[in-house]
Design a protein around this motif. Sequence first.
Motif, short mmCIF file in Angstrom:
data_model
loop_
_atom_site.label_atom_id
_atom_site.label_comp_id
_atom_site.label_asym_id
_atom_site.label_seq_id
_atom_site.Cartn_x
_atom_site.Cartn_y
_atom_site.Cartn_z
N ASN A 11 10.55 11.11 -5.40
CA ASN A 11 9.22 9.77 -6.17
C ASN A 11 9.14 8.10 -4.83
O ASN A 11 10.20 7.11 -5.31
CB ASN A 11 10.26 8.74 -7.29
N GLU A 12 8.68 8.71 -4.00
CA GLU A 12 8.52 7.90 -3.07
C GLU A 12 7.40 6.72 -2.82
O GLU A 12 6.57 6.82 -2.08
CB GLU A 12 8.69 8.07 -2.07
N GLU A 13 6.20 7.22 -3.64
CA GLU A 13 5.12 6.95 -3.78
C GLU A 13 4.65 5.22 -2.97
O GLU A 13 3.52 4.74 -2.52
CB GLU A 13 3.62 7.17 -5.33
N HIS A 14 5.42 4.40 -3.54
CA HIS A 14 5.62 2.99 -2.65
C HIS A 14 5.93 2.65 -1.33
O HIS A 14 5.80 1.97 -1.31
CB HIS A 14 6.81 2.75 -3.88
N SER A 15 7.07 3.97 -0.74
CA SER A 15 6.79 4.16 0.30
C SER A 15 6.51 5.16 2.00
O SER A 15 6.46 4.82 2.82
CB SER A 15 8.39 3.65 1.45
N ILE A 16 5.83 6.42 1.37
CA ILE A 16 5.82 7.56 1.68
C ILE A 16 4.53 7.22 2.58
O ILE A 16 3.98 7.42 3.77
CB ILE A 16 5.25 8.98 0.86
N GLU A 17 3.57 6.35 2.25
CA GLU A 17 2.52 6.45 3.39
C GLU A 17 2.77 5.35 4.34
O GLU A 17 2.12 5.83 5.33
CB GLU A 17 1.00 5.61 2.14
N ALA A 18 3.41 4.56 4.23
CA ALA A 18 4.03 3.83 5.15
C ALA A 18 5.03 4.19 6.11
O ALA A 18 4.28 4.24 7.45
CB ALA A 18 4.89 2.13 4.88
N THR A 19 5.31 5.40 6.04
CA THR A 19 6.27 5.65 6.71
C THR A 19 5.22 6.75 7.27
O THR A 19 5.28 6.83 8.57
CB THR A 19 7.52 7.01 5.57
N LEU A 20 4.39 7.59 6.41
CA LEU A 20 3.70 8.57 7.37
C LEU A 20 2.67 7.71 8.57
O LEU A 20 1.99 8.22 9.13
CB LEU A 20 2.89 9.28 5.73
N ARG A 21 1.88 6.79 8.08
CA ARG A 21 1.64 5.63 8.84
C ARG A 21 2.14 5.79 10.41
O ARG A 21 1.56 5.72 11.16
CB ARG A 21 0.46 4.57 8.15
N SER A 22 3.49 5.09 10.01
CA SER A 22 3.22 4.59 11.33
C SER A 22 4.87 6.08 12.23
O SER A 22 4.25 6.29 13.26
CB SER A 22 4.95 4.19 11.26
N VAL A 23 4.71 7.49 11.46
CA VAL A 23 4.68 9.05 11.79
C VAL A 23 3.40 9.56 12.43
O VAL A 23 3.42 9.34 13.77
CB VAL A 23 5.02 9.95 11.00
N LEU A 24 1.91 9.05 12.15
CA LEU A 24 1.12 9.50 13.06
C LEU A 24 1.11 8.43 13.73
O LEU A 24 0.08 9.10 14.73
CB LEU A 24 0.09 9.18 11.81
N ALA A 25 1.35 7.40 14.41
CA ALA A 25 0.83 6.44 14.98
C ALA A 25 1.55 6.21 16.32
O ALA A 25 1.24 6.68 17.53
CB ALA A 25 1.08 4.90 14.42
N SER A 26 2.70 6.92 16.16
CA SER A 26 3.50 7.46 16.81
C SER A 26 2.82 8.42 17.58
O SER A 26 3.02 8.84 18.82
CB SER A 26 5.27 7.36 16.51
N ILE A 27 2.66 9.82 16.76
CA ILE A 27 1.95 10.78 17.54
C ILE A 27 0.41 10.27 18.25
O ILE A 27 0.38 11.41 19.05
CB ILE A 27 1.23 11.82 16.54
N ARG A 28 -0.26 9.29 17.78
CA ARG A 28 -1.38 9.21 17.81
C ARG A 28 -1.05 8.43 19.95
O ARG A 28 -1.61 8.85 20.75
CB ARG A 28 -2.39 8.28 17.79
N SER A 29 0.44 7.96 19.54
CA SER A 29 0.63 7.14 20.98
C SER A 29 0.85 8.26 21.97
O SER A 29 0.08 7.97 23.23
CB SER A 29 1.13 6.39 20.56
N LEU A 30 1.34 9.21 21.68
CA LEU A 30 1.99 9.97 22.60
C LEU A 30 1.08 10.85 23.21
O LEU A 30 0.45 11.45 24.38
CB LEU A 30 3.12 11.14 21.57
N GLU A 31 -0.16 11.26 22.14
CA GLU A 31 -1.26 12.16 22.41
C GLU A 31 -2.15 10.69 23.41
O GLU A 31 -2.55 11.86 24.36
CB GLU A 31 -2.09 12.61 21.67
N LEU A 32 -2.18 10.15 23.23
CA LEU A 32 -3.08 9.01 24.29
C LEU A 32 -2.15 8.86 25.99
O LEU A 32 -2.59 8.64 26.83
CB LEU A 32 -2.80 7.74 24.01
N GLU A 33 -1.06 9.12 25.60
CA GLU A 33 0.09 8.35 26.66
C GLU A 33 0.52 9.80 27.00
O GLU A 33 0.82 9.80 28.70
CB GLU A 33 1.06 7.64 26.44
#
Length: 181
Positions: A11-33
Amino acid sequence: LRITVLIPAHNEEHSIEATLRSVLASIRSLELENPGSAAIEILVGADGCHDSTAARARSLGVRVIESPKALGKWKTLETLVEAAPDSDWIAWVDAGILWPESLLNEVVREMRDPEVIAISPSYRNPDAGRIGDDELLRSRWSSARLSPHRRARESAANIVEDRLLLQSRSGRNSGRADRRR
């Protein structure tokens, strides 16, 4: 290098998107660098959720494994680990935790070191003392260099051997320790 990020959620509907967006941003950063340095999959374990946790996670393109009833965090993690049999490393993040964009760039470098067997995060709340649904913790990782693999295996073998000897002397294990000598 294959990494699977596990996110147990109940029951994490209020926080799951923010967590996932931060993980996805970290993945994108890794792929770029560091293009091609790691293949990363995200698995969310929706543990008996009665809200939109699973739907929100799927909307961001991640794989979701749902349990119709709540099994608890550790059983959910066990299920997620079983769903990632080919991973070289498992990263675990709770819903409500935010990764810095640079996290994977730093951590992948450590994961490539053959002497590193574990990496541990530390979490801090940027607004300590504030309580509410929108409270999210920010993650900062420190590369914890533990015993090199060989020393860790030797230590574990010594502990097991000592335990077997003790059990053998107490009459348990029907002499298994004696065969190891």
